[in-house]
Scaffold this active site. Structure first.
Site, PDB file in Angstrom:
ATOM      1  N   CYS A   1     -26.855 -45.394 -41.278  1.00 30.07           N
ATOM      2  CA  CYS A   1     -26.976 -46.820 -40.993  1.00 30.07           C
ATOM      3  C   CYS A   1     -27.156 -47.540 -42.314  1.00 30.07           C
ATOM      4  CB  CYS A   1     -28.165 -47.105 -40.071  1.00 30.07           C
ATOM      5  SG  CYS A   1     -28.286 -48.872 -39.609  1.00 30.07           S
ATOM      6  N   SER A   2     -26.508 -48.686 -42.439  1.00 29.70           N
ATOM      7  CA  SER A   2     -26.610 -49.438 -43.688  1.00 29.70           C
ATOM      8  C   SER A   2     -26.272 -50.899 -43.450  1.00 29.70           C
ATOM      9  CB  SER A   2     -25.661 -48.863 -44.751  1.00 29.70           C
ATOM     10  OG  SER A   2     -24.310 -49.110 -44.395  1.00 29.70           O
ATOM     11  N   ALA A   3     -26.663 -51.715 -44.420  1.00 29.61           N
ATOM     12  CA  ALA A   3     -26.164 -53.084 -44.514  1.00 29.61           C
ATOM     13  C   ALA A   3     -24.974 -53.031 -45.463  1.00 29.61           C
ATOM     14  CB  ALA A   3     -27.257 -54.005 -45.051  1.00 29.61           C
TER      15      ALA A   3
ATOM     16  N   MET B   1     -19.132 -45.241 -42.270  1.00 29.40           N
ATOM     17  CA  MET B   1     -19.543 -44.007 -41.616  1.00 29.40           C
ATOM     18  C   MET B   1     -18.666 -43.793 -40.380  1.00 29.40           C
ATOM     19  SD  MET B   1     -23.432 -45.299 -41.743  1.00 29.40           S
ATOM     20  CE  MET B   1     -24.090 -45.925 -43.308  1.00 29.40           C
TER      21      MET B   1
ATOM     22  N   ILE C   1     -26.732 -51.222 -48.705  1.00 25.84           N
ATOM     23  CA  ILE C   1     -28.150 -50.899 -48.579  1.00 25.84           C
ATOM     24  C   ILE C   1     -28.294 -49.908 -47.425  1.00 25.84           C
ATOM     25  CG2 ILE C   1     -30.468 -51.783 -48.186  1.00 25.84           C
ATOM     26  CD1 ILE C   1     -29.178 -52.880 -50.734  1.00 25.84           C
TER      27      ILE C   1
END
Length: 350
Positions: free
Chosen positions: A63-65, A216, A43
């Site tokens: 940025c992510s989950a 990332m 996500i």
């Protein structure tokens, strides 16, 4: 622990593997939003360090989950015990820090470092709301961190370039402790390496078997790409040759791609499928530093036409590395041995 406690109301999701990122708003599609948050999908909560505003889709997710399966696999590999101290590199949403805090318990300690002050503030607020206000959220660049204390475990949730694991992470790890880091090169990502810090202060390890992750990059490790869309695969000015080595076999297989990545630094790749205008695919290599590039296309005789441009002979380097990998029995990622010391970093076949 509910993942949705740590996910923004406005997100981006790839609902089809390899498909485009789709913006999604919790207030407009609450059930759809929750279904995706409860899925085994990444996500994305930020693009381009916050420069791209929702619902626009940016160039680089920042940025992510992470996928829950990847999170669970990494925590299992970290092998945390109650009462231990953990340093996390890359707070992101704060979800992983909460899981770490749950695992170490009330006698343990979790410190998490985030370079983005806005992300850190949001994660801190979410951790406090979820009952994990004791997690220390620090704003700073973990790539240049100063050693202030020792930890039993160090876990990175950002990609670390080959040969550039910050020495501060090593110095922050107790003897007998573990560093878990997603390692990458310009050409390949994927090896999640588990280092154990031994009595001589050197971290030694191997890729975690069966677990592949793509994170990332640390911001200081980012490398600009040479855009392939500005190049002609059939450029008549390029040097032309013939090879029997399939670039698709070389670059699709993770083991061979990693061997090439180790031997050919500052090299990116792209694989294009055939189109209605072009009845064959194209394999590209490029070096953004020198501007060198390669296109490789199949001919009609089970061979491939190579075109090279620029001061580096990228295809020659890549083919030599691929043949070396084959001569050594086509070793998998797990066969490589990693070493991190204060004065050197190496990766070699065990």
């Amino acid at each position: 622990m509910a993942r949705e406690w740590f996910v923004s109301d406005r997100i981006w999701v790839q609902e089809v593997d390899g498909g485009p990122y789709e913006p999604m708003d919790r207030s407009a599609e609450p059930e759809h939003w929750l279904r995706n948050v409860h899925s085994n999908r990444v996500i994305v909560t930020q693009f381009d360090d916050g420069a791209t505003s929702w619902p626009e889709v940016g160039y680089r997710p920042t940025c992510s989950a992470s996928m829950p399966s990847a999170v669970a696999g990494m925590l299992d590999a970290l092998d945390i015990s109650s009462g231990q101290s953990v340093l996390e590199i890359g707070t992101g949403t704060g979800y992983n820090a909460a899981l770490l805090a749950e695992l170490v318990g009330v006698r343990g300690k979790v410190t998490t470092i985030e370079i983005d002050a806005d992300l850190a503030a949001t994660a801190r607020a979410r951790l406090e709301a979820a009952g994990y206000g004791h997690v220390a959220v620090v704003v700073g660049d973990a790539a240049g961190m100063a050693v202030t204390e020792k930890f039993d475990r160090v876990i990175a949730t950002a990609g670390v370039h080959l040969g550039q694991l910050p020495v501060g992470w090593l110095e922050s790890t107790r003897i007998g402790g573990v560093i878990l880091a997603p390692m990458r090169a310009d050409l390949a990502s994927g090896p999640l390496v588990r280092f154990e810090v031994e009595r001589d202060g050197v971290g030694r390890g191997h890729a975690v078997r069966g677990l592949r992750v793509g994170f990332m990059e640390l911001r200081s490790h980012r490398v600009a790409a040479l855009p392939f869309d500005g190049l002609r695969w059939d450029d008549p000015a390029a040097d032309r040759s013939i090879t029997e080595v399939s670039p698709f076999k070389m670059l699709i297989d993770e083991a061979s791609r990693w061997a090439v990545a180790v031997a050919v630094p500052s090299c990116r790749y792209s694989l294009e499928k055939k189109t209605p205008e072009r009845d064959h695919g194209v394999a590209w290599l490029s070096d953004p530093v020198s501007g060198s590039w390669v296109s490789v296309v199949p001919d009609n005789r089970s061979r491939y036409t190579v075109r090279q441009s620029g001061p580096r002979r990228l295809w020659d380097e890549a083919e030599a590395a691929f043949r070396w990998w084959r001569r050594h029995g086509e070793p998998p990622l797990e066969a490589w041995h990693w070493t991190v010391a204060p004065d050197r970093q190496t990766v070699a076949l065990a």
